[in-house]
Design a protein around this motif. Sequence first.
Motif, PDB file in Angstrom:
ATOM      1  N   ALA A  51       4.383  -0.047  -3.383  1.00 34.72           N
ATOM      2  CA  ALA A  51       3.983   1.333  -3.069  1.00 34.72           C
ATOM      3  C   ALA A  51       2.821   1.783  -3.961  1.00 34.72           C
ATOM      4  O   ALA A  51       1.889   2.452  -3.490  1.00 34.72           O
ATOM      5  N   GLU A  52       2.868   1.409  -5.236  1.00 36.18           N
ATOM      6  CA  GLU A  52       1.790   1.788  -6.154  1.00 36.18           C
ATOM      7  C   GLU A  52       0.492   1.051  -5.825  1.00 36.18           C
ATOM      8  O   GLU A  52      -0.599   1.608  -5.957  1.00 36.18           O
ATOM      9  N   ILE A  53       0.620  -0.213  -5.400  1.00 36.82           N
ATOM     10  CA  ILE A  53      -0.570  -0.973  -4.991  1.00 36.82           C
ATOM     11  C   ILE A  53      -1.216  -0.314  -3.772  1.00 36.82           C
ATOM     12  O   ILE A  53      -2.433  -0.103  -3.727  1.00 36.82           O
ATOM     13  N   ILE A  54      -0.389   0.024  -2.785  1.00 35.70           N
ATOM     14  CA  ILE A  54      -0.887   0.658  -1.560  1.00 35.70           C
ATOM     15  C   ILE A  54      -1.563   1.986  -1.879  1.00 35.70           C
ATOM     16  O   ILE A  54      -2.641   2.303  -1.351  1.00 35.70           O
ATOM     17  N   GLU A  55      -0.943   2.759  -2.773  1.00 40.10           N
ATOM     18  CA  GLU A  55      -1.504   4.065  -3.137  1.00 40.10           C
ATOM     19  C   GLU A  55      -2.865   3.917  -3.820  1.00 40.10           C
ATOM     20  O   GLU A  55      -3.824   4.624  -3.482  1.00 40.10           O
ATOM     21  N   LYS A  56      -2.959   2.991  -4.778  1.00 37.03           N
ATOM     22  CA  LYS A  56      -4.209   2.820  -5.522  1.00 37.03           C
ATOM     23  C   LYS A  56      -5.323   2.286  -4.632  1.00 37.03           C
ATOM     24  O   LYS A  56      -6.465   2.780  -4.682  1.00 37.03           O
ATOM     25  N   MET A  57      -5.019   1.291  -3.808  1.00 37.86           N
ATOM     26  CA  MET A  57      -6.041   0.752  -2.904  1.00 37.86           C
ATOM     27  C   MET A  57      -6.466   1.793  -1.875  1.00 37.86           C
ATOM     28  O   MET A  57      -7.623   1.819  -1.440  1.00 37.86           O
ATOM     29  N   GLY A  58      -5.531   2.668  -1.502  1.00 38.65           N
ATOM     30  CA  GLY A  58      -5.863   3.755  -0.581  1.00 38.65           C
ATOM     31  C   GLY A  58      -6.847   4.732  -1.202  1.00 38.65           C
ATOM     32  O   GLY A  58      -7.737   5.260  -0.525  1.00 38.65           O
ATOM     33  N   GLU A  59      -6.687   4.980  -2.505  1.00 39.19           N
ATOM     34  CA  GLU A  59      -7.610   5.870  -3.212  1.00 39.19           C
ATOM     35  C   GLU A  59      -9.017   5.273  -3.282  1.00 39.19           C
ATOM     36  O   GLU A  59     -10.014   5.991  -3.175  1.00 39.19           O
ATOM     37  N   ILE A  60      -9.087   3.952  -3.459  1.00 36.16           N
ATOM     38  CA  ILE A  60     -10.381   3.293  -3.640  1.00 36.16           C
ATOM     39  C   ILE A  60     -11.064   2.999  -2.316  1.00 36.16           C
ATOM     40  O   ILE A  60     -12.272   3.214  -2.167  1.00 36.16           O
ATOM     41  N   PHE A  61     -10.290   2.540  -1.324  1.00 38.85           N
ATOM     42  CA  PHE A  61     -10.869   2.130  -0.039  1.00 38.85           C
ATOM     43  C   PHE A  61     -10.444   3.076   1.085  1.00 38.85           C
ATOM     44  O   PHE A  61     -11.140   4.027   1.396  1.00 38.85           O
TER      45      PHE A  61
END
Length: 303
Positions: free
Chosen positions: A225-235
């Motif tokens: 969930a944290e990976i998805i959230e961070k990548m969502g912020e960047i891309f």
Amino acid sequence: MAYLTKYNLSKLCQKLQTKNEISLDMFLEHIYEDKEISYILNKREIEYLFVYKMLLDDENKFILEYYNEVPEKEDTKNMVFSKGGKMKYHLSDSCNLLKKDFLDFNIPEDIKSIGDIAVEEYREWFRSNNFAEKFKSKEIDKNYIIRAFNLKYPKKYDIKIIEENSFLLTVEIPNSSNEFIKTEFDLVEFKKNLNDLKLIWQNTFQCKVSRTFSKFKYLLAKSDAEIIEKMGEIFSEKFVENYGIENLKNKFQISKNLTYKILDLLLDYIKWSYNFENKEFENITLEKFGLECCYSCKSENKT
């Protein structure tokens, strides 16, 4: 004069902050003259190498020109054994604690989110099972610890199990024995090995997007969930869904492996260049950085 274990020197270099970001020109002047290597590393890794170099070269110059004094951090609850407090320096290179090995392990985010009581209970469970000693002696591997975790904690706290081969419990800190760098340093071999790693990285991360997310390898220790959230912020919100979470983790792991190898080579180069083998620090300088004399040396010094 004082001595540091290689673990505490490494930990100190991670702790110390510089007043300003390390520019490309500073990287090329003080660390290594290769722009492409600087593009592979993230800002924190570059700062770490810069501080390491400056402490070995001239720690007093570092204090005057670059040092940014910050308050001592309290226990972050990130690791099983590290609980904050002051690091130690040694008055003699013969101190038995200078050569003592040290290992530490991550505490899962799900445990930390429950609160301090769960963290301390987890630490005690880890210690009582002697996981660190067994891991060090290779009696067990990380999957053994993961399976033990999955038998106890998901049911107890209603949290997710940890998949085998996950990096959530990965050991991040190497042994701390005060091993000195080899007197002979093969500069030609060093450059060849560094160039080989650079080419592998370039072939693996060929586009701007992959080179961007390669710097976020720390997310291996985070939940999906944290990976998805961070990548969502960047891309974008759909990035991980389209790219694939396992594919992304695999690229994180490749980036982590390559970067660590590059850092190890550069550290050996810095140690050789600035005579790490004979490095002594001034006690007062280390105390300014928040270190204190180890108990054994202090007791010995009184006798």
